[in-house]
Design a protein around this motif. Structure first.
Motif, PDB file in Angstrom:
ATOM      1  N   LEU A  27      35.238  91.647 130.374  1.00  0.00           N
ATOM      2  CA  LEU A  27      34.982  90.874 131.586  1.00  0.00           C
ATOM      3  C   LEU A  27      33.992  91.565 132.513  1.00  0.00           C
ATOM      4  O   LEU A  27      33.672  91.057 133.576  1.00  0.00           O
ATOM      5  CB  LEU A  27      36.303  90.646 132.329  1.00  0.00           C
ATOM      6  CG  LEU A  27      37.360  89.865 131.564  1.00  0.00           C
ATOM      7  CD1 LEU A  27      38.698  89.966 132.260  1.00  0.00           C
ATOM      8  CD2 LEU A  27      36.934  88.431 131.402  1.00  0.00           C
ATOM      9  N   THR A  30      28.792  91.155 135.124  1.00  0.00           N
ATOM     10  CA  THR A  30      28.397  91.439 136.499  1.00  0.00           C
ATOM     11  C   THR A  30      29.664  91.497 137.318  1.00  0.00           C
ATOM     12  O   THR A  30      30.496  90.593 137.233  1.00  0.00           O
ATOM     13  CB  THR A  30      27.478  90.335 137.047  1.00  0.00           C
ATOM     14  OG1 THR A  30      26.297  90.301 136.252  1.00  0.00           O
ATOM     15  CG2 THR A  30      27.111  90.587 138.484  1.00  0.00           C
ATOM     16  N   ARG A  43      26.484  93.790 143.856  1.00  0.00           N
ATOM     17  CA  ARG A  43      26.722  93.523 142.441  1.00  0.00           C
ATOM     18  C   ARG A  43      26.571  94.814 141.633  1.00  0.00           C
ATOM     19  O   ARG A  43      25.670  95.595 141.889  1.00  0.00           O
ATOM     20  CB  ARG A  43      25.734  92.482 141.925  1.00  0.00           C
ATOM     21  CG  ARG A  43      26.006  91.092 142.412  1.00  0.00           C
ATOM     22  CD  ARG A  43      24.901  90.126 142.016  1.00  0.00           C
ATOM     23  NE  ARG A  43      25.255  88.744 142.192  1.00  0.00           N
ATOM     24  CZ  ARG A  43      25.391  88.133 143.354  1.00  0.00           C
ATOM     25  NH1 ARG A  43      25.196  88.808 144.461  1.00  0.00           N
ATOM     26  NH2 ARG A  43      25.718  86.859 143.424  1.00  0.00           N
ATOM     27  N   ASN A 112      34.449  88.714 138.582  1.00  0.00           N
ATOM     28  CA  ASN A 112      33.290  87.848 138.799  1.00  0.00           C
ATOM     29  C   ASN A 112      33.749  86.389 138.783  1.00  0.00           C
ATOM     30  O   ASN A 112      34.918  86.113 138.520  1.00  0.00           O
ATOM     31  CB  ASN A 112      32.221  88.110 137.729  1.00  0.00           C
ATOM     32  CG  ASN A 112      32.799  88.116 136.333  1.00  0.00           C
ATOM     33  OD1 ASN A 112      33.602  87.266 135.981  1.00  0.00           O
ATOM     34  ND2 ASN A 112      32.392  89.079 135.520  1.00  0.00           N
ATOM     35  N   PRO A 113      32.855  85.430 139.064  1.00  0.00           N
ATOM     36  CA  PRO A 113      33.268  84.021 139.083  1.00  0.00           C
ATOM     37  C   PRO A 113      33.825  83.512 137.755  1.00  0.00           C
ATOM     38  O   PRO A 113      34.746  82.683 137.755  1.00  0.00           O
ATOM     39  CB  PRO A 113      31.974  83.275 139.446  1.00  0.00           C
ATOM     40  CG  PRO A 113      31.139  84.277 140.161  1.00  0.00           C
ATOM     41  CD  PRO A 113      31.480  85.596 139.551  1.00  0.00           C
ATOM     42  N   GLU A 114      33.310  83.981 136.638  1.00  0.00           N
ATOM     43  CA  GLU A 114      33.820  83.548 135.336  1.00  0.00           C
ATOM     44  C   GLU A 114      35.265  84.009 135.140  1.00  0.00           C
ATOM     45  O   GLU A 114      36.110  83.257 134.646  1.00  0.00           O
ATOM     46  CB  GLU A 114      32.937  84.085 134.202  1.00  0.00           C
ATOM     47  CG  GLU A 114      31.527  83.545 134.205  1.00  0.00           C
ATOM     48  CD  GLU A 114      30.602  84.269 135.191  1.00  0.00           C
ATOM     49  OE1 GLU A 114      30.906  85.419 135.589  1.00  0.00           O
ATOM     50  OE2 GLU A 114      29.593  83.669 135.572  1.00  0.00           O
ATOM     51  N   HIS A 115      35.539  85.236 135.528  1.00  0.00           N
ATOM     52  CA  HIS A 115      36.892  85.785 135.439  1.00  0.00           C
ATOM     53  C   HIS A 115      37.828  84.993 136.353  1.00  0.00           C
ATOM     54  O   HIS A 115      38.950  84.637 135.964  1.00  0.00           O
ATOM     55  CB  HIS A 115      36.837  87.264 135.832  1.00  0.00           C
ATOM     56  CG  HIS A 115      38.141  87.968 135.736  1.00  0.00           C
ATOM     57  ND1 HIS A 115      38.356  89.170 136.350  1.00  0.00           N
ATOM     58  CD2 HIS A 115      39.301  87.668 135.123  1.00  0.00           C
ATOM     59  CE1 HIS A 115      39.596  89.569 136.115  1.00  0.00           C
ATOM     60  NE2 HIS A 115      40.183  88.673 135.368  1.00  0.00           N
ATOM     61  N   GLU A 117      37.525  81.878 137.329  1.00  0.00           N
ATOM     62  CA  GLU A 117      37.759  80.549 136.766  1.00  0.00           C
ATOM     63  C   GLU A 117      38.741  80.609 135.605  1.00  0.00           C
ATOM     64  O   GLU A 117      39.585  79.718 135.454  1.00  0.00           O
ATOM     65  CB  GLU A 117      36.443  79.917 136.312  1.00  0.00           C
ATOM     66  CG  GLU A 117      36.569  78.499 135.847  1.00  0.00           C
ATOM     67  CD  GLU A 117      37.200  77.565 136.870  1.00  0.00           C
ATOM     68  OE1 GLU A 117      37.898  76.622 136.432  1.00  0.00           O
ATOM     69  OE2 GLU A 117      37.031  77.751 138.085  1.00  0.00           O
ATOM     70  N   MET A 118      38.690  81.654 134.791  1.00  0.00           N
ATOM     71  CA  MET A 118      39.643  81.807 133.697  1.00  0.00           C
ATOM     72  C   MET A 118      41.062  81.957 134.255  1.00  0.00           C
ATOM     73  O   MET A 118      42.005  81.351 133.744  1.00  0.00           O
ATOM     74  CB  MET A 118      39.293  83.010 132.827  1.00  0.00           C
ATOM     75  CG  MET A 118      40.223  83.181 131.643  1.00  0.00           C
ATOM     76  SD  MET A 118      39.790  84.521 130.540  1.00  0.00           S
ATOM     77  CE  MET A 118      40.135  85.937 131.554  1.00  0.00           C
ATOM     78  N   GLN A 121      42.295  78.525 135.545  1.00  0.00           N
ATOM     79  CA  GLN A 121      42.690  77.640 134.445  1.00  0.00           C
ATOM     80  C   GLN A 121      44.051  78.048 133.888  1.00  0.00           C
ATOM     81  O   GLN A 121      44.877  77.196 133.566  1.00  0.00           O
ATOM     82  CB  GLN A 121      41.641  77.666 133.335  1.00  0.00           C
ATOM     83  CG  GLN A 121      40.371  76.958 133.695  1.00  0.00           C
ATOM     84  CD  GLN A 121      39.310  77.112 132.614  1.00  0.00           C
ATOM     85  OE1 GLN A 121      39.545  77.715 131.577  1.00  0.00           O
ATOM     86  NE2 GLN A 121      38.134  76.572 132.874  1.00  0.00           N
ATOM     87  N   ARG A 167      37.816  81.847 145.659  1.00  0.00           N
ATOM     88  CA  ARG A 167      36.709  80.973 145.275  1.00  0.00           C
ATOM     89  C   ARG A 167      35.853  80.577 146.469  1.00  0.00           C
ATOM     90  O   ARG A 167      34.625  80.482 146.360  1.00  0.00           O
ATOM     91  CB  ARG A 167      37.259  79.741 144.574  1.00  0.00           C
ATOM     92  CG  ARG A 167      36.223  79.065 143.705  1.00  0.00           C
ATOM     93  CD  ARG A 167      36.865  78.105 142.782  1.00  0.00           C
ATOM     94  NE  ARG A 167      36.735  76.783 143.356  1.00  0.00           N
ATOM     95  CZ  ARG A 167      37.365  75.733 142.933  1.00  0.00           C
ATOM     96  NH1 ARG A 167      38.222  75.825 141.963  1.00  0.00           N
ATOM     97  NH2 ARG A 167      37.179  74.572 143.492  1.00  0.00           N
TER      98      ARG A 167
END
Length: 172
Positions: A27, A30, A43, A112-115, A117-118, A121, A167
């Motif tokens: 993960l 960035t 960052r 990060n944003p991807e983490h 969002e996971m 979910q 978020r």
């Protein structure tokens, strides 16, 4: 006069989350951190774009802040994953993560944003599936190692509110 019957919209079934079997270090693309100089969003990014240069963990990193112009380099080794009662820190520069919030049960955080969002979910899903039992390293995935209070359905509302606060704090 009677009201005509309107059928409910078709249900797509239960929302399902399947564990993507991602390890914690995977993960670390960035990482959003709090700048040590101006306390804005900074960052931590890989220094080289060459994916074959080194493993994800040992690739050199740069800490860059667009707000104050801070720039630091990290050679890539050794890194420290630390966790405890205080703020969660970046494993390279040991500066606090930008995406973290306190709940009454513990701290919720994301790299990060991807983490993020996971995690959203996972928490939202009423049906959560683990990886197959025969899969090597199944118990070592990031989702499998989450604390019990985070996984508990009775804490779903509180954890989702904390994740939504994170978020909203994402930079544009």
């Amino acid at each position: 006069m009677t009201t005509p019957y309107v059928s409910p919209p078709p249900s797509s079934g239960p929302v399902r989350f399947r564990d993507p079997m991602v390890k914690r270090y995977e993960l670390l693309g960035t990482v959003l951190v709090r700048c040590p100089r101006c306390t804005g969003v900074a960052r931590v990014v890989p220094a080289s774009a060459d994916p074959g240069a080194a493993s994800v963990l040992h690739r050199p990193r740069n800490l860059v802040c667009r707000g104050c112009g801070l720039s630091r380099q990290h050679p890539g080794t050794p890194i420290v994953f630390c966790g405890g009662p205080g703020e969660v820190a970046d494993p390279y520069f040991q500066v606090p993560l930008w995406l973290q919030a306190e709940t009454r049960h513990g701290r919720v955080w994301a790299y990060n944003p991807e983490h993020l969002e996971m995690l959203r979910q996972y928490v939202r899903a009423p049906l959560r599936e683990r990886g197959p039992w025969y899969e090597r390293g199944r118990k070592m995935s990031f989702i499998a190692r989450m604390p019990a209070w985070f996984k508990s359905a009775k804490n779903r509302g509180e954890v989702l509110r904390a994740l939504d606060r994170l978020r909203v704090s994402l930079p544009a």
